[in-house]
Design a protein around this motif. Structure first.
Motif: not given
Length: 96
Positions: A72-83, A91-92, A53-59, A23-29
């Motif tokens: 790998e694909r991500s729907l959104m990107l978060m910058e590291p939190i500073v101070d 959005p990606a 088949a692929g790996v995707c992330f919400v964030l 089988q083929r799998a799409l990994i979603v996290d």
């Protein structure tokens, strides 16, 4: 067992009846920091002779130099939190 994105050793299990060889799998996290959980899921699929088949992330944490996973694909990107500043999420690039 696998090393999570936070560096902890985690255990993952899957029933033999849940998937069939070939089988083929799409990994979603929901979130990835370093991809440890996704790598663990990919290793688990390999044990079951299931192709990923692929790996995707919400964030995803947008860290320069972070090793991305193949397909790998991500729907959104978060910058590291500073101070203690509020998180900056965008959005990606592929979404635009």
């Amino acid at each position: 067992s696998y090393v999570s994105g936070g560096g902890a050793i985690e255990t993952m299990a899957l029933s033999r009846r849940a998937v069939r060889e070939g089988q083929r799998a799409l990994i979603v996290d929901d979130f990835t920091r370093g991809g440890g959980t996704a790598r663990g899921m990919m290793a688990l699929m390999k044990e079951f002779s299931v192709s990923v088949a692929g790996v995707c992330f919400v964030l995803s944490l947008n860290v320069p130099g972070r090793a991305q996973l193949e397909n790998e694909r991500s729907l959104m990107l978060m910058e590291p939190i500073v101070d203690g500043q509020p998180a900056k999420v965008r959005p990606a690039d592929w979404v635009k």
